[in-house]
Design an enzyme around this catalytic site. Structure first.
Site, PDB file in Angstrom:
ATOM      1  N   GLY A 278       6.944  -2.481  54.205  1.00 25.51           N
ATOM      2  CA  GLY A 278       7.078  -1.732  55.287  1.00 25.51           C
ATOM      3  C   GLY A 278       6.037  -2.410  56.250  1.00 25.51           C
TER       4      GLY A 278
ATOM      5  N   GLU B 190       6.197  -9.806  46.662  1.00 26.51           N
ATOM      6  CA  GLU B 190       6.988  -9.113  45.936  1.00 26.51           C
ATOM      7  C   GLU B 190       6.383  -8.009  45.758  1.00 26.51           C
ATOM      8  OE1 GLU B 190       9.273 -11.032  42.412  1.00 26.51           O
ATOM      9  OE2 GLU B 190       7.546 -12.632  42.716  1.00 26.51           O
TER      10      GLU B 190
ATOM     11  N   GLU C 202       6.469 -40.931  55.116  1.00 24.59           N
ATOM     12  CA  GLU C 202       6.549 -42.080  55.892  1.00 24.59           C
ATOM     13  C   GLU C 202       6.047 -43.239  55.097  1.00 24.59           C
ATOM     14  OE1 GLU C 202       5.434 -38.987  58.993  1.00 24.59           O
ATOM     15  OE2 GLU C 202       5.102 -39.454  56.922  1.00 24.59           O
TER      16      GLU C 202
ATOM     17  N   THR D  89      -7.411  -3.290  47.262  1.00 18.60           N
ATOM     18  CA  THR D  89      -8.745  -2.709  48.010  1.00 18.60           C
ATOM     19  C   THR D  89      -9.911  -2.131  47.244  1.00 18.60           C
ATOM     20  OG1 THR D  89      -6.929  -1.935  49.696  1.00 18.60           O
ATOM     21  CG2 THR D  89      -9.173  -1.192  49.871  1.00 18.60           C
TER      22      THR D  89
ATOM     23  N   ARG E 116       9.434 -19.372  35.737  1.00 18.85           N
ATOM     24  CA  ARG E 116       9.694 -19.345  34.149  1.00 18.85           C
ATOM     25  C   ARG E 116      11.271 -19.904  34.078  1.00 18.85           C
ATOM     26  NH1 ARG E 116       7.238 -14.664  34.754  1.00 18.85           N
ATOM     27  NH2 ARG E 116       9.049 -13.177  34.615  1.00 18.85           N
TER      28      ARG E 116
ATOM     29  N   ALA F   5      14.326  -5.583  45.863  1.00 17.80           N
ATOM     30  CA  ALA F   5      15.209  -5.318  44.921  1.00 17.80           C
ATOM     31  C   ALA F   5      15.552  -3.786  45.012  1.00 17.80           C
ATOM     32  CB  ALA F   5      15.014  -5.614  43.473  1.00 17.80           C
TER      33      ALA F   5
ATOM     34  N   HIS G  40       1.872 -39.414  52.286  1.00 19.44           N
ATOM     35  CA  HIS G  40       2.725 -38.741  53.392  1.00 19.44           C
ATOM     36  C   HIS G  40       4.116 -39.522  53.102  1.00 19.44           C
ATOM     37  CE1 HIS G  40      -0.259 -37.240  56.142  1.00 19.44           C
ATOM     38  NE2 HIS G  40      -0.371 -36.668  55.339  1.00 19.44           N
TER      39      HIS G  40
ATOM     40  N   ASP H 141       3.829  -2.396  36.811  1.00 12.30           N
ATOM     41  CA  ASP H 141       4.858  -3.292  36.343  1.00 12.30           C
ATOM     42  C   ASP H 141       4.069  -4.463  35.347  1.00 12.30           C
ATOM     43  OD1 ASP H 141       6.722  -2.379  37.893  1.00 12.30           O
ATOM     44  OD2 ASP H 141       6.903  -4.044  39.363  1.00 12.30           O
TER      45      ASP H 141
ATOM     46  N   CYS I 198       2.045 -38.426  61.753  1.00 13.72           N
ATOM     47  CA  CYS I 198       0.825 -38.063  62.095  1.00 13.72           C
ATOM     48  C   CYS I 198       0.169 -39.219  62.830  1.00 13.72           C
ATOM     49  CB  CYS I 198      -0.129 -37.927  60.801  1.00 13.72           C
ATOM     50  SG  CYS I 198      -0.330 -39.036  59.692  1.00 13.72           S
TER      51      CYS I 198
END
Length: 380
Positions: free
Chosen positions: A318, A311, A67, A239, A223, A169, A65, A216, A90
């Site tokens: 939506g 993306e 700290e 699905t 990269r 985009a 951690h 795509d 913590c």
């Protein structure tokens, strides 16, 4: 100058120092965002007599951690010093002892903490341990910036889901793609693409739908030189398990992990084939014939993920906006129109949600090469 005026001047000076050092701790924490899940990316500074004597940040994988790293860096200089930390230390025993106890034992005199940790194992207990040990505790300095930096952790422990950044985009006239048989539409310039690479690097997962994966054939990797250690989990919402074994995602799955999320009725044969190629397949509930995004996000949180970079294209965008799951939105707009019918980046309903000031607040509108990058955050 009377005593009251001196006291007020000292208070203002202390407040200014607190803001300055906390900003430094938050900046330090942000260097590791996307690498520390399931733990939050925390930053800590040990300051003595106005000088930083120790620095620490949560390391990749969540341990050690921040700290304890800062205390180790400070050594004996921690005695009597102030610790600035971006999230409540913590208080529970886990893989390591509580940071709150380590802070008290190190001789720290004062702790400045940006936020109380909503994790039910902590939630004020860390601060109380410090007070009980006689330390001065100040809470709330830099709270808004720290909340944004820790949003993935906050949502995971309080809402049972990771935070989601939605990236889109579009052309100047609002299209994300051409027609069904059109070639892939290359919308953004190199400078904007590099910004997207940086956005990927600060998330522990990247998510697309099967439509985007098929159209795509993306790699979904980071990269940029110097960021070779950034390997976010690549997630495909599929699905019916249509992801081809010959896809670029599957081709490098043994080196760059892929999680495919399927519905309950998807083919067992397709699942075995994907798993034989190094892909992890899990199943989630359906809603209206498609994967239930709420169930998907719960599953991802259960796997320890805190930050998802979506993306996934207009359909998933939506759905995320309508469900209130898009916590940040990044829209890159090209100056060039598509100038013919295509696939809209956002439906009218989704655009209205994003334009609603009661639901989203715009953070930025800047140039990214020849493109424009606009960013919003969800109003909580």
């Amino acid at each position: 100058m009377n005593e009251e005026a001196v006291s007020e001047a000292l208070r203002k000076s202390q407040a200014a120092d607190d803001e300055r050092f906390m900003a430094g701790a938050i900046a330090l924490s942000r260097r590791w965002i996307g690498l520390t899940s399931p733990n939050p990316a925390v930053g800590a500074l040990v300051v003595r007599d106005g000088v930083i004597v120790g620095r620490g940040a949560t390391r990749p994988g969540g341990r050690p951690h921040a700290e304890t790293e800062a205390l180790f860096d400070a050594g004996e200089a921690a005695r009597g010093a102030t610790l600035y930390v971006t999230l409540e230390p913590c208080s529970h025993f886990g893989v390591t002892p509580p940071c709150a106890l380590a802070i008290a034992r190190a001789g720290i005199a004062r702790v400045v903490s940006a936020l109380e940790d909503p994790d039910p194992r902590v939630t004020g207990r860390g601060h109380q341990i410090l007070r009980d040990a006689g330390l001065e505790v100040t809470i709330g300095v830099g709270a808004e910036a720290a909340r944004r930096a820790n949003l993935g952790h906050i949502l995971r422990v309080s809402a049972g889901r990771p935070m989601v950044t939605l990236k889109l985009a579009e052309t100047a006239d609002g299209y994300a793609a051409g027609g069904e048989h059109d070639p892939r539409l290359m919308i953004t310039c190199l400078a904007a693409n590099n910004r997207v690479q940086m956005m990927r690097a600060v998330h522990d997962s990247i998510m697309v739908g099967i439509g985007t994966a098929l159209a795509d054939n993306p790699l979904m990797t980071v990269r940029l030189p110097g960021l070779e250690d950034r390997r976010p989990l690549r997630i495909v919402l599929d699905t019916h398990l249509r992801l081809p074994l010959r896809s670029r995602l599957v081709a490098i799955a043994r080196d760059y992990p892929v999680l495919v999320v399927a519905g309950s009725q998807a083919s067992l044969e397709a699942q075995k084939a994907l798993e034989g190629s190094g892909v992890t397949v899990t199943r989630c509930a359906l809603s209206g014939g498609s994967l239930d995004l709420a169930d998907v996000l719960r599953m991802l949180a259960g796997r320890g993920l805190t930050r998802v970079f979506s993306e996934g294209g207009p359909t998933i965008a939506g759905q995320l906006l309508k469900a209130g799951f898009a916590d940040e939105v990044a829209m890159i707009t090209s100056p060039k129109p598509f100038a013919r019918p295509g696939v809209l980046a956002l439906s009218n309903e989704a655009r209205q949600i994003l334009a609603d000031d009661s639901r989203y607040r715009q953070l930025a509108d800047i140039a990214a090469g020849v493109d424009r990058l606009r960013r919003w955050e969800r109003v909580f």
